[in-house]
Design a protein around this motif. Structure first.
Motif, PDB file in Angstrom:
ATOM      1  N   GLY A  83      45.441  32.329  88.964  1.00  0.00           N
ATOM      2  CA  GLY A  83      46.288  32.858  90.028  1.00  0.00           C
ATOM      3  C   GLY A  83      45.797  32.608  91.434  1.00  0.00           C
ATOM      4  N   TYR A  84      44.860  31.689  91.630  1.00  0.00           N
ATOM      5  CA  TYR A  84      44.345  31.435  92.976  1.00  0.00           C
ATOM      6  C   TYR A  84      43.781  30.023  93.074  1.00  0.00           C
ATOM      7  CZ  TYR A  84      39.420  31.301  91.616  1.00  0.00           C
ATOM      8  OH  TYR A  84      38.220  30.921  91.072  1.00  0.00           O
ATOM      9  N   PHE A  85      43.563  29.567  94.309  1.00  0.00           N
ATOM     10  CA  PHE A  85      42.661  28.452  94.565  1.00  0.00           C
ATOM     11  C   PHE A  85      41.869  28.762  95.822  1.00  0.00           C
ATOM     12  CE2 PHE A  85      46.664  27.153  96.598  1.00  0.00           C
ATOM     13  CZ  PHE A  85      46.271  26.688  97.842  1.00  0.00           C
ATOM     14  N   LEU A  86      40.752  28.080  95.988  1.00  0.00           N
ATOM     15  CA  LEU A  86      39.791  28.372  97.056  1.00  0.00           C
ATOM     16  C   LEU A  86      39.555  27.102  97.856  1.00  0.00           C
ATOM     17  CD1 LEU A  86      37.680  30.443  98.202  1.00  0.00           C
ATOM     18  CD2 LEU A  86      36.092  29.599  96.471  1.00  0.00           C
ATOM     19  N   ARG A  87      39.621  27.202  99.179  1.00  0.00           N
ATOM     20  CA  ARG A  87      39.454  26.013 100.015  1.00  0.00           C
ATOM     21  C   ARG A  87      38.724  26.352 101.314  1.00  0.00           C
ATOM     22  NH1 ARG A  87      45.840  25.440 101.935  1.00  0.00           N
ATOM     23  NH2 ARG A  87      45.802  27.233 103.358  1.00  0.00           N
ATOM     24  N   ALA A  88      38.229  25.308 101.970  1.00  0.00           N
ATOM     25  CA  ALA A  88      37.666  25.409 103.317  1.00  0.00           C
ATOM     26  C   ALA A  88      38.516  24.544 104.240  1.00  0.00           C
ATOM     27  CB  ALA A  88      36.215  24.930 103.335  1.00  0.00           C
ATOM     28  N   ASN A  89      38.866  25.066 105.402  1.00  0.00           N
ATOM     29  CA  ASN A  89      39.664  24.336 106.376  1.00  0.00           C
ATOM     30  C   ASN A  89      38.838  24.020 107.612  1.00  0.00           C
ATOM     31  OD1 ASN A  89      42.065  24.283 104.917  1.00  0.00           O
ATOM     32  ND2 ASN A  89      42.770  26.230 105.737  1.00  0.00           N
ATOM     33  N   ILE A  90      38.944  22.784 108.059  1.00  0.00           N
ATOM     34  CA  ILE A  90      38.233  22.320 109.254  1.00  0.00           C
ATOM     35  C   ILE A  90      39.210  22.305 110.425  1.00  0.00           C
ATOM     36  CG2 ILE A  90      36.704  20.544 110.193  1.00  0.00           C
ATOM     37  CD1 ILE A  90      35.822  21.713 107.456  1.00  0.00           C
ATOM     38  N   TRP A  91      38.823  22.922 111.538  1.00  0.00           N
ATOM     39  CA  TRP A  91      39.704  23.030 112.705  1.00  0.00           C
ATOM     40  C   TRP A  91      39.048  22.355 113.915  1.00  0.00           C
ATOM     41  CZ3 TRP A  91      44.281  24.706 111.241  1.00  0.00           C
ATOM     42  CH2 TRP A  91      44.365  25.537 110.117  1.00  0.00           C
ATOM     43  N   PHE A 119      47.687  34.635 101.226  1.00  0.00           N
ATOM     44  CA  PHE A 119      46.310  34.151 101.198  1.00  0.00           C
ATOM     45  C   PHE A 119      45.417  34.987 102.100  1.00  0.00           C
ATOM     46  CE2 PHE A 119      48.168  31.713 104.682  1.00  0.00           C
ATOM     47  CZ  PHE A 119      47.156  31.583 105.621  1.00  0.00           C
ATOM     48  N   LEU A 120      44.134  34.971 101.749  1.00  0.00           N
ATOM     49  CA  LEU A 120      43.097  35.587 102.571  1.00  0.00           C
ATOM     50  C   LEU A 120      42.364  34.494 103.325  1.00  0.00           C
ATOM     51  CD1 LEU A 120      41.494  38.089 100.017  1.00  0.00           C
ATOM     52  CD2 LEU A 120      43.087  38.642 101.867  1.00  0.00           C
ATOM     53  N   THR A 121      41.992  34.782 104.556  1.00  0.00           N
ATOM     54  CA  THR A 121      41.199  33.825 105.319  1.00  0.00           C
ATOM     55  C   THR A 121      40.076  34.561 106.033  1.00  0.00           C
ATOM     56  OG1 THR A 121      41.327  32.002 106.934  1.00  0.00           O
ATOM     57  CG2 THR A 121      42.580  33.989 107.452  1.00  0.00           C
ATOM     58  N   VAL A 122      38.975  33.848 106.255  1.00  0.00           N
ATOM     59  CA  VAL A 122      37.849  34.409 106.992  1.00  0.00           C
ATOM     60  C   VAL A 122      37.298  33.321 107.915  1.00  0.00           C
ATOM     61  CG1 VAL A 122      36.143  33.793 105.210  1.00  0.00           C
ATOM     62  CG2 VAL A 122      35.632  35.647 106.808  1.00  0.00           C
ATOM     63  N   GLY A 123      36.916  33.702 109.112  1.00  0.00           N
ATOM     64  CA  GLY A 123      36.237  32.775 110.006  1.00  0.00           C
ATOM     65  C   GLY A 123      34.828  32.523 109.503  1.00  0.00           C
ATOM     66  N   TYR A 124      34.507  31.249 109.276  1.00  0.00           N
ATOM     67  CA  TYR A 124      33.198  30.912 108.704  1.00  0.00           C
ATOM     68  C   TYR A 124      32.248  30.322 109.746  1.00  0.00           C
ATOM     69  CZ  TYR A 124      29.671  28.702 105.704  1.00  0.00           C
ATOM     70  OH  TYR A 124      28.483  28.313 105.123  1.00  0.00           O
ATOM     71  N   ILE A 188      41.162  32.153 100.245  1.00  0.00           N
ATOM     72  CA  ILE A 188      41.564  32.394  98.859  1.00  0.00           C
ATOM     73  C   ILE A 188      43.087  32.462  98.875  1.00  0.00           C
ATOM     74  CG2 ILE A 188      41.512  33.944  96.870  1.00  0.00           C
ATOM     75  CD1 ILE A 188      38.818  34.990  97.866  1.00  0.00           C
ATOM     76  N   CYS A 189      43.734  31.527  98.196  1.00  0.00           N
ATOM     77  CA  CYS A 189      45.194  31.406  98.231  1.00  0.00           C
ATOM     78  C   CYS A 189      45.794  31.755  96.877  1.00  0.00           C
ATOM     79  CB  CYS A 189      45.608  29.982  98.598  1.00  0.00           C
ATOM     80  SG  CYS A 189      44.939  29.389 100.159  1.00  0.00           S
ATOM     81  N   ALA A 190      46.860  32.544  96.878  1.00  0.00           N
ATOM     82  CA  ALA A 190      47.567  32.847  95.640  1.00  0.00           C
ATOM     83  C   ALA A 190      48.232  31.571  95.127  1.00  0.00           C
ATOM     84  CB  ALA A 190      48.612  33.927  95.881  1.00  0.00           C
ATOM     85  N   ALA A 191      48.156  31.355  93.826  1.00  0.00           N
ATOM     86  CA  ALA A 191      48.755  30.172  93.197  1.00  0.00           C
ATOM     87  C   ALA A 191      49.660  30.634  92.070  1.00  0.00           C
ATOM     88  CB  ALA A 191      47.673  29.231  92.670  1.00  0.00           C
ATOM     89  N   ASN A 192      50.948  30.685  92.352  1.00  0.00           N
ATOM     90  CA  ASN A 192      51.953  31.144  91.393  1.00  0.00           C
ATOM     91  C   ASN A 192      52.953  30.021  91.181  1.00  0.00           C
ATOM     92  OD1 ASN A 192      54.207  32.294  90.121  1.00  0.00           O
ATOM     93  ND2 ASN A 192      53.845  34.293  91.064  1.00  0.00           N
ATOM     94  N   PRO A 193      53.197  29.592  89.941  1.00  0.00           N
ATOM     95  CA  PRO A 193      54.136  28.492  89.704  1.00  0.00           C
ATOM     96  C   PRO A 193      55.525  28.741  90.281  1.00  0.00           C
ATOM     97  CG  PRO A 193      52.896  28.978  87.706  1.00  0.00           C
ATOM     98  CD  PRO A 193      52.574  30.070  88.687  1.00  0.00           C
ATOM     99  N   ALA A 194      55.909  29.999  90.430  1.00  0.00           N
ATOM    100  CA  ALA A 194      57.248  30.315  90.928  1.00  0.00           C
ATOM    101  C   ALA A 194      57.373  30.152  92.429  1.00  0.00           C
ATOM    102  CB  ALA A 194      57.621  31.749  90.543  1.00  0.00           C
ATOM    103  N   GLN A 195      56.258  30.079  93.164  1.00  0.00           N
ATOM    104  CA  GLN A 195      56.350  30.086  94.616  1.00  0.00           C
ATOM    105  C   GLN A 195      57.024  28.835  95.165  1.00  0.00           C
ATOM    106  OE1 GLN A 195      52.145  30.661  95.112  1.00  0.00           O
ATOM    107  NE2 GLN A 195      51.793  28.630  95.931  1.00  0.00           N
ATOM    108  N   GLY A 196      57.011  27.749  94.402  1.00  0.00           N
ATOM    109  CA  GLY A 196      57.674  26.534  94.859  1.00  0.00           C
ATOM    110  C   GLY A 196      59.172  26.670  94.997  1.00  0.00           C
TER     111      GLY A 196
END
Length: 261
Positions: A83-91, A119-124, A188-196
């Motif tokens: 139900g989730y995936f985890l990523r890092a974003n570069i800005w 989704f949850l986000t945090v400044g890293y 941390i992003c929610a991953a639900n097949p129905a969201q598409g």
């Protein structure tokens, strides 16, 4: 605007520890206990100041193959699971070579939009990007381009290091602006097949209107091609979808195709 969370613990976690606990408990943003647990895990990962740099070096050296590129600015830390995936974003900042070479649009700067997942986000790392925030009622709009939307401006604020936010699907709208210097966030992003099946919009905030749909699905494309290349059965399918399909996006596409004939 996104809900700011105060994690119950910020004990540093390794990436493996964070993933293991998320795998065990999952991520269910509608459940307050699950949401708070995930927020603490994300804060714990953010408290590990060296894991991402080490991971990047391992990727460059070919010693790590579990994470992979996710786009021009993202690193997938854990692919869709439980139900989730985890990523890092570069800005990048305006003066950074990546920004100069690719432009603002490549990093979704200056594009007011919502999300069709929580989704949850945090400044890293770094000062963090700045966002203008609005809220709206997703159920009150049909999704037509140019449709008026009651966007309620909330504030402009920065995703500073350690700040944890919960972006709520179909409610929070934000327009991001480049940070003062290179910054990184973790999600941390929610991953639900129905969201598409649910639309994600970009907005004209000055006019208060939907400016476009950002996530046209493969099924919409298939319907358009089927009607264009098929016969009466394809048209009957579109007519049925226009009134009976459970997805509002598919009903809207099918109705538009019928009207255009």
């Amino acid at each position: 605007m996104p809900r700011e969370l105060t994690p119950s613990s910020c004990t540093p976690l390794t990436l493996a520890e964070c993933i293991a606990q998320l795998d065990e408990h999952g991520f269910e943003p509608a459940d307050e206990r699950s949401l708070q647990h995930a927020a603490s895990l994300l804060a714990g990962l953010a408290a590990n100041r060296g894991f991402l740099g080490d991971l990047m070096i391992d990727l460059l050296a070919g010693a790590e193959d579990q994470a992979s590129g996710y786009g021009p600015q993202a690193i997938m830390l854990a692919g869709p699971r439980k139900g989730y995936f985890l990523r890092a974003n570069i800005w990048p900042a305006r003066g950074d070579p990546a920004f100069q070479a690719s432009g603002a649009a490549s990093f979704v700067y200056g594009l007011p939009h919502d999300h069709n997942f929580d989704f949850l986000t945090v400044g890293y790392f770094g000062p963090g990007y700045v966002s203008d925030y609005w809220e709206y009622d997703y159920a009150s709009v049909s999704g037509e381009v140019g449709e008026h939307v009651d966007l309620r401006f909330v504030e402009r604020s920065r995703l500073r290091e350690g700040r944890v936010l919960h972006y709520r699907a179909h409610r929070d709208v934000h327009c991001q602006h480049p940070p003062e210097s290179l910054s990184v966030s973790l999600n941390i992003c929610a991953a639900n097949p129905a969201q598409g099946w649910f639309d994600q919009y970009r907005f004209d905030t000055e006019a208060g209107r939907i400016a476009g749909v950002l996530n046209a699905s493969a099924n919409e494309v298939l319907l358009r091609l089927g009607v264009a290349l098929g016969g009466e059965d394809a048209r009957h399918c579109a007519e049925h979808f226009a009134t009976h399909h459970p997805s509002a996006a598919m009903r809207r596409v099918a109705s538009g195709m019928i009207r255009s004939e």
